[in-house]
Design an enzyme around this catalytic site. Sequence first.
Site, PDB file in Angstrom:
ATOM      1  N   GLY A 113      -4.466 108.246  -1.845  1.00 56.55           N
ATOM      2  CA  GLY A 113      -4.698 109.685  -1.622  1.00 56.55           C
ATOM      3  C   GLY A 113      -5.112 110.315  -2.933  1.00 56.55           C
ATOM      4  O   GLY A 113      -4.755 111.454  -3.244  1.00 56.55           O
ATOM      5  N   THR A 169      -7.722 111.532  -4.108  1.00 58.83           N
ATOM      6  CA  THR A 169      -8.623 112.682  -4.204  1.00 58.83           C
ATOM      7  C   THR A 169      -8.034 113.899  -3.479  1.00 58.83           C
ATOM      8  O   THR A 169      -8.696 114.915  -3.312  1.00 58.83           O
ATOM      9  CB  THR A 169      -9.999 112.335  -3.597  1.00 58.83           C
ATOM     10  N   HIS A 175      15.156 119.948  -1.195  1.00 64.41           N
ATOM     11  CA  HIS A 175      15.324 120.467  -2.562  1.00 64.41           C
ATOM     12  C   HIS A 175      16.706 121.099  -2.794  1.00 64.41           C
ATOM     13  O   HIS A 175      17.415 120.736  -3.728  1.00 64.41           O
ATOM     14  CB  HIS A 175      14.268 121.528  -2.886  1.00 64.41           C
ATOM     15  N   TRP A 210      51.616 120.092  19.002  1.00 68.00           N
ATOM     16  CA  TRP A 210      51.796 118.818  19.704  1.00 68.00           C
ATOM     17  C   TRP A 210      50.440 118.323  20.167  1.00 68.00           C
ATOM     18  O   TRP A 210      49.508 119.103  20.295  1.00 68.00           O
ATOM     19  CB  TRP A 210      52.695 119.025  20.933  1.00 68.00           C
TER      20      TRP A 210
HETATM   21  C1  BG6 Z   1       7.428 122.170  -1.355  1.00 67.75           C
HETATM   22  C2  BG6 Z   1       7.366 122.954  -0.072  1.00 67.75           C
HETATM   23  O1  BG6 Z   1       8.179 121.011  -1.171  1.00 67.75           O
HETATM   24  O2  BG6 Z   1       8.031 122.967  -2.360  1.00 67.75           O
HETATM   25  C3  BG6 Z   1       6.633 124.251  -0.288  1.00 67.75           C
HETATM   26  O3  BG6 Z   1       6.696 122.182   0.916  1.00 67.75           O
HETATM   27  C4  BG6 Z   1       7.235 125.030  -1.434  1.00 67.75           C
HETATM   28  O4  BG6 Z   1       6.663 125.044   0.899  1.00 67.75           O
HETATM   29  C5  BG6 Z   1       7.324 124.142  -2.658  1.00 67.75           C
HETATM   30  O5  BG6 Z   1       6.414 126.131  -1.687  1.00 67.75           O
HETATM   31  C6  BG6 Z   1       8.022 124.826  -3.815  1.00 67.75           C
HETATM   32  O6  BG6 Z   1       7.848 124.042  -4.954  1.00 67.75           O
HETATM   33  P1  BG6 Z   1       7.486 124.678  -6.346  1.00 67.75           P
HETATM   34  O7  BG6 Z   1       7.403 123.509  -7.273  1.00 67.75           O
HETATM   35  O8  BG6 Z   1       6.207 125.421  -6.206  1.00 67.75           O
HETATM   36  O9  BG6 Z   1       8.628 125.590  -6.657  1.00 67.75           O
END
Ligand code: BG6
Length: 790
Positions: free
Chosen positions: A29, A31, A264, A616
């Site tokens: 991937g 490009t 995240h 109980w």
């Molecule tokens: C990505 C999400 O994983 O993280 C996005 O798919 C989000 O929706 C992004 O905007 C946020 O990452 P960063 O690095 O721009 O804070």
Amino acid sequence: MLPVAVWVALLGCLQAQELQGHVSIILLGATGDLAKKYLWQGLFQLYLDEAGKGHHFSFHGAALTAPEQGQGVLAKVLESLSCPKDVAPDRCAELKGQFQRLSQYRQLKTPEDYLALSKDIEALVQREGLREAGRIFYFSVPPFAYADIARSINSSCRPGPDAWLRVVLEKPFGHDYLSAQQLAEELGSFFQEEEMYRVDHYLGKQAVAQILPFRDQNRKALDGLWNRHHVERVEVVLKETLDAEGRTSFYEEYGVIRDVLQNHLTEILTLVAMELPRDASSSTAVLQHKLQAFRALRGLRRGSAVLGQYQAYSEQVRRELHKPDGFQSLTPTFAGILVHVDNLRWEGVPFILMSGKALDERVGYVRVLFKNRAFCAQSEKQWVGDRSRCLPQQIVFYIGHGELGSPAVLVSRTLFRPTLPAGSWKELEARPGLQLFGHPLSDFYAYGPVREQDAYSTLISHIFRGRKDSFITTENLLASWVFWTPLLEGLAHEAPRLYPGGAENGHLLDFEFRGSELAFCLQQPEQLVPGPGSAPPRPSDFQVLQATYRDSPLVSAWPEELIAKLADDIEAAAAKAVQRFGQFHLALSGGSSPVALFQQLAAGHYGFPWAHTHLWLVDERCVPPWDPESNFQGLQTHLLRHVWVPHYNVHPMPVHLRQRLCAEEDRGAQAYAEEISALVTNGSFDLVLLGMGTDGHTASLFPQSPTGLDGEQLVVLTESPVKPHHRMSLSLPLINRARKVAVLVMGKLKRDITLLVSRVGRQPKKWPISGVLPDSGQLVWYMDYEAFLG
Ligand code: BG6
């Protein structure tokens, strides 16, 4: 002439260089957007950092695009690469030239293409007289392409036995637990666990990557502080100003929880919550402790979340996905979630996760806010100058953007002066006028990275070094989905609150805890409510329905209202019994239906007379008490841990005596009956909570097993048609001595039996539930709409 020692050192250096060997990096991937924006730059940085240390590289940009076109795109990308600020322009041009010569485009489509690539790498290694150290395949492609590529790599492009293989995968890693498990199984059939590097780019953000090292290097100061006694709450926040326009085909399927919170923010949460291994540099120990943190997360309920959606979203979906005019999406673009970590360290500490699109600012941070026990006698004006103990005490890992505009670690000056790695973090210069969380920067010891680095560059370096703790293992991934999937399913039909977007959101998305639940602080303004018929009805749109069932009172409602009503009724019965007799004897069922009730009782019933309550069990499975199938275990997890019932008032069923399970000769059932007779006047419980099985069983009294339906025995051993087969149960005659019996029936699976039992007479041998009819007490049925109305 050079002295001998220098020659020896040089020789050693050359040997070391040779030993490093050749590494091929194949970017699939090559490009695409991610590759253009971050990955090539990350690979260039890797080259700058490592080539001088004796590593040999070749970089293969691969895609489905035809060679000439692909080469053209790649050439442009390579031309745009930049060097760190401290590299002189001439030197930069030279390094870029070297990197460009090592980077080639190739079309990779068929297994034969992969075989040809493998042969080319082998030939190159041989031609240059090198040893092959390893191959990295970076999958910057959509997940539907994973399986074919994985198969081709496995069959035709693995390096020889002395070299390693690393495959790097980008999210999404599934949509829920089942799809994640399927994908993991599929990948697992091609690669070993240690070969897979699942990326969560937040783990490469400098402030996030600093959480564990910070905890490690400041152990002395944090040892006493990092726990429920001192931490008031933890906030993990990612706010964005951009919306999802142009990405709705992805976003509509995922929404904010799957897109950002499941990965995240949950990863960050575990870094804060996990027990710190003694050796924080051991990847295995870190991953193991992280997994334990995942497993300690308390299950989420519908009330654990508040959801929002920016107003323009549905229109964007209609336009981009060609939906009909009236289409209203239910996908949340904003979520606030309340998480609890059920262990001794974090009991009772709220962890708030929040993220959203189209908000008023772009910022990310983790904030650990400490309890403040000081009372300051002097005027507030004195606080700042004096570094008063009344100022808030917090530690913030500032991920980026926001007022500060760069990553940072901030520690309130009233806490302690932290230690950070001197070479890579430095104290931030004063920024008069800058306010963070309502306080001037000077209130903090504030540190920033010496050299800012993009998350992908950091992660690429970690992949190269085999640092697995910066990546998501299969076990961790599945543990995260186990945690999130039930909530996602529960919220699938929930209409999110609409918000205008940007600064206009005002306080519309502010939320607060109410008991163990979250709720928006403000009522939804009228004009933002979607039109009638556009969203499914909410439970609160309905009244609790009162009727009769089998000639006894029936309470029917949506699950949340039903559970709330039952919990209120139990508390009322408890208060009455304690007032009259000084104690309340409550017998509880196990299984899944009462879990929500236990949670409700644990969370919001502050007036409940727990100190005078005896608990109980109605029945128990013949398993050890620590077994997850144990009813007592469920009671313990969802209720007993959270309320103050004296130990001597808790009466588990004795199914595990002398290291045996429900052995007749251990006389456990008789012992329980004797305990009941000794403590419960006339064996008459104040309240017995029962359920009803789809076969009409109740407690552990089953249609197939005649025991316990009549006769003198108060407690019996029975047989269940489903595992675990051996059970202990209160008998029907004992149940019927109760002052009040509540039968809780929930879910559409119960619809058929509910209908059937409504029509039959008293036939306990066929349907034990039909034998429940208190001799002189009251029977009340509690059914949710799905069980009652289908
Ligand atoms: C990505 C999400 O994983 O993280 C996005 O798919 C989000 O929706 C992004 O905007 C946020 O990452 P960063 O690095 O721009 O804070």
